[in-house]
Design an enzyme around this catalytic site. Structure first.
Site, PDB file in Angstrom:
ATOM      1  N   GLY A 136      37.355  49.142  49.947  1.00 25.48           N
ATOM      2  CA  GLY A 136      36.204  49.127  49.176  1.00 25.48           C
ATOM      3  C   GLY A 136      34.939  49.784  50.207  1.00 25.48           C
TER       4      GLY A 136
ATOM      5  CE1 TYR B 177      45.014  56.920  47.737  1.00 23.96           C
ATOM      6  CE2 TYR B 177      44.392  55.289  46.522  1.00 23.96           C
ATOM      7  CZ  TYR B 177      44.048  56.286  46.860  1.00 23.96           C
ATOM      8  OH  TYR B 177      42.788  56.907  47.076  1.00 23.96           O
TER       9      TYR B 177
ATOM     10  CG  ASN C 114      41.610  42.333  47.384  1.00 24.29           C
ATOM     11  OD1 ASN C 114      42.747  42.444  47.722  1.00 24.29           O
ATOM     12  ND2 ASN C 114      41.208  43.345  46.512  1.00 24.29           N
ATOM     13  N   GLY C 115      40.850  41.169  44.003  1.00 17.84           N
ATOM     14  CA  GLY C 115      41.654  41.390  42.806  1.00 17.84           C
ATOM     15  C   GLY C 115      40.952  41.245  41.725  1.00 17.84           C
TER      16      GLY C 115
ATOM     17  CB  CYS D 270      37.525  43.552  47.202  1.00 16.05           C
ATOM     18  SG  CYS D 270      36.391  43.763  45.997  1.00 16.05           S
TER      19      CYS D 270
END
Ligand code: SF4
Length: 488
Positions: free
Chosen positions: A46, A261, A121-122, A20
């Site tokens: 995302g 990445y 996010n996570g 996310c």
């Protein structure tokens, strides 16, 4: 055209996916439009769904949908229905099952104290355990995401104000989280104690901005102020920004894969340029595993900076021998099996003029299942490469991530189940080498990995998970966030 959210793109299935991106802006007349732009810059984090919640001083407004940000928030009429000076947003990549509307963030709750919206996010590693407990206490879950656990923990908190309630809730959760939340009168940013996922603070025209990455500040012209520190809670209201440190300090462990990445190369994460980090990894890769060759070619896009570093270190020419088609739509290939086998060729094409008769060093960021590597090496040979030597700018990925990155089960990870030589034979390369874990840490500016206290989370390479995996170790559910399988 809005792409189908239900099936992962076949060409993307052999890749890791960030879960996310989060974004928020407090005190700007164009809050919703800025949020849409910020989410657009974070699209790489995302691509399945996105949402924005705003507040205009009287009420909250929300729009959430499956698809890409540019498709969802392209209509001026829609943006007119997201008024207010405060907005938070979210990009979602769903790991399993459907991208049901109920799972698209920001999540929203009405508390006694007023509305509360939350973007995460996570991944919480004790969410299943907490969810069972909360359901037993009578909480009625509306979504199947781990994030909703926080919403209910806030609801049952005995604290008076919302920030204290949120902090109390976060004392119960374990895992990786960068949060952006909003209430009637404030915006809140939180990073977990180890700072596994990134979160930055910016400023635009006197308005505070929170974002997963600095590239989202750049797109709106906001100045970068600083990173939210691991374990920090920043509360932004009409009086400015207040920093709270309510959790016991622990050594930070940012996800090192952000540099390899996930993060965009134009972002600066915790003080390090992602682009420069990738180039330095390429230098280390060349020092550790160079082989005689004629040309260095990146697998686009994330292999590009590392290939540049590799080329610079070895003096070999750097060439764009694989051209990426950025306009491949998933709906284009979904219905038809007979063109599905074209696979990677739809997305990448090898340039014969660059490759024919050459000994090629191919630089990629990682190998997941290995199927993409097989196809790319086949493509190089078909374009006339004399030799193909694959170099990977990360150590072998041998473990699943439980902190917010969609990775296959260990049994599906090529490097978890084969030796380097077996992998080389499987993918059909003349040689295969990865950067070592110490080489990676050297590239990040450390002499080596501190095995007593590693400087980053590197669990997908080492298996040393810095945050307890309570759900997994308790035999609960799947590593990532879908509860559909366990709760129906
Ligand atoms: S396990 Fe790997 S991908 Fe997941 S947070 Fe740690 S380093 Fe990042």
């Amino acid at each position: 055209m809005i792409e189908s959210p239900r099936l992962p793109h076949p060409l993307d299935m052999d890749a890791l996916h960030e879960e996310c991106g989060v974004f928020g802006v407090f005190g700007h007349i164009d809050a919703a439009a800025l949020a849409a732009l910020g989410l657009h810059a974070l699209q790489h984090r995302g691509q399945e769904a996105a949402g924005i919640v705003t507040y205009d001083g009287k009420q909250f407004y929300s729009h959430r949908a499956a698809g890409h940000v540019g498709d969802i928030f392209s209509s001026p009429a829609l943006m007119d229905h997201l008024p207010g000076l405060v907005a938070i947003g979210h990009n979602r990549y769903s790991t399993t099952g459907e991208t049901a509307l109920r799972n698209i963030q920001p999540l929203f709750a009405d508390y006694e104290s007023g509305g509360f919206a939350l973007s995460h996010n996570g991944n919480l590693t004790n969410a299943t355990i907490l969810r069972r407990e909360l359901v037993r206490r009578g909480c009625l879950f509306q979504s199947t995401t781990d994030t909703e656990v926080i919403i209910h923990l806030i609801a049952i908190s005995e604290q008076v104000n919302t920030v204290d309630r949120l902090i109390e809730a976060l004392r119960r959760v374990v895992g990786a989280y960068s949060l952006v939340a909003m209430t009637n009168d404030r915006m809140i940013g939180v990073r977990d104690q180890m700072g596994i996922r990134p979160l930055v603070i910016g400023m635009l025209d006197g308005a505070y901005v929170l974002a997963s990455e600095t590239c989202a500040l750049d797109i709106i012209g906001a100045d970068f102020l600083r990173d939210v520190a691991p374990g920090e809670v920043v509360v932004i209201d009409a009086d400015g920004l207040t920093s709270l440190k309510p959790f016991a300090p622990v050594a930070p462990r940012l996800c090192v894969f952000e540099y390899i990445y996930f993060a965009r190369p134009d972002s600066v994460v915790d003080g390090s340029s992602v682009y420069e980090a990738r180039k330095r990894i390429g230098v280390e890769l060349a020092r550790e595993s160079h082989v005689d060759a004629d040309v260095v070619i990146p697998v686009p896009d994330s292999g590009v900076p590392s290939a540049m570093g590799y080329s610079r270190e070895t003096g070999l020419p750097y060439e764009l021998g694989i051209i990426r088609n950025h306009y491949v739509g998933r709906t284009f290939i979904e219905p038809s099996d007979h063109i599905r086998h074209l696979g990677v060729k739809l997305k990448h094409n090898a340039s014969r003029a660059v490759i024919e008769g050459k000994r090629v060093i191919l630089v990629d960021d990682s190998i997941v299942r290995g199927t993409t590597s097989v196809k790319i090496i086949e493509m190089m040979r078909a374009a006339g490469a004399k030799e193909v030597h694959l170099r990977i700018s990360s150590p072998p990925t041998i473990n699943s991530c439980y902190y917010g990155v969609d990775t296959p089960e260990r049994t599906e990870l090529l490097a978890a189940n084969r030796t380097i030589e077996e992998m080389r034979a499987f993918i059909g390369a003349d040689s295969l080498a990865y950067v070592s874990i110490d080489g990676l840490y050297r590239a990040m500016g450390h002499g080596s990995r501190n095995s007593a206290q590693p400087q980053y989370c590197d669990a997908c390479f080492t298996g040393e998970y810095p945050v307890a995996l309570a759900d997994r170790d308790g035999g609960e559910a799947t590593p990532q966030l879908s509860f559909l399988s366990s709760f129906g």
